[in-house]
Design a protein around this motif. Structure first.
Motif: not given
Length: 256
Positions: A78-86
């Motif tokens: 899940i951590a790897a799939a999360l994009p940067p929050p912007g």
């Protein structure tokens, strides 16, 4: 870039896309649950907070995928799939097993980037320092089903239908097996604010067990109690939405 977007689409459900929302809330379902559990909260928070609900492998439209029976491995994926929050703050909310996953993902992001979520909401789950395996629920399917029925929740009624029960049982076995084997990360406290949510009649997580989450962050901690049992969130979604909105406003405020 396209591959990253496809990966995000596999893992996260945005029921009410709101790219202009001032904050994002990533929601982690309970054992046996799916992203759909968070539809109502997403509806309440739109358009001010965009909800990204995690869809675990092996359920609903991901039913053909192999289930992940290790919470640490699932947190890594899940951590790897999360994009940067912007530019907008990102908050985490997890219920029951989902609270443990939200915490483990937050720990990994904090280690790797120095920045975990802007706030972590943990619901219906004892703190890592009060961890209980619940291995007794895995004696056999009868014990497992009895426990799930006793907790209630939106999926409990499905267990009375033999055909649906056969679809749900493998997911329950996998999730509760993962919980039985899980050993929390306790050596890396977070620095973000943590809010513990508890049901007044929840037999799975007593208020003092949820209050112990305070020891797992160097940031602020607050405990909020709601009427209801283990699935108190379902009955109190409007109040939870108000709480999330307030946290999002605080997270957006410039620091002095």
């Amino acid at each position: 870039m396209i591959r990253d977007e496809e990966e995000q689409g596999v893992w996260f459900r945005r029921f009410h896309p709101s790219p202009d929302a001032g904050a994002e809330l990533v929601c982690f379902p309970h054992a046996g649950g799916s992203a759909a559990y968070w539809f109502g909260l997403s509806q309440l928070l739109t358009p001010h907070v965009e909800v990204a609900a995690v869809q675990y492998p092996g359920r609903q439209e991901r039913y053909r995928e192999e289930r992940v029976g290790d919470l640490h491995l699932l947190a890594e994926r899940i951590a790897a799939a999360l994009p940067p929050p912007g530019a907008r703050p990102r908050l985490f909310l997890g219920h029951s097993m989902g609270a443990s996953l939200a915490y483990e993902v937050a720990v990994r992001l904090a280690r790797r980037t120095g920045a975990g979520p802007a706030a972590l909401l943990v619901s219906g789950r004892p703190a890592p320092s009060r961890h209980r395996t619940g291995a007794d629920r895995l004696r056999d399917d009868r014990a497992l089903l009895a426990k799930v029925r006793s907790l209630g929740g939106t999926g409990a009624g499905m267990l009375d239908d033999p055909d649906l029960r056969e679809l749900v049982l493998p997911v329950l076995r996998s999730d509760y097996g993962a919980l039985a084997a899980y050993r929390p990360t306790v050596a890396s406290p977070l620095s973000c604010p943590v809010v513990g949510l508890t049901g007044e009649d929840d037999t799975e997580a007593a208020p003092e067990e949820v209050a112990a989450w305070a020891a797992h962050t160097s940031g602020s901690f607050a405990l909020r109690s709601f009427p209801g049992g283990h699935f108190f969130l379902t009955e109190n979604m409007a109040e939870v939405a108000d709480l999330v909105t307030g946290l999002a406003v605080t997270a957006r405020a410039p620091r002095a």
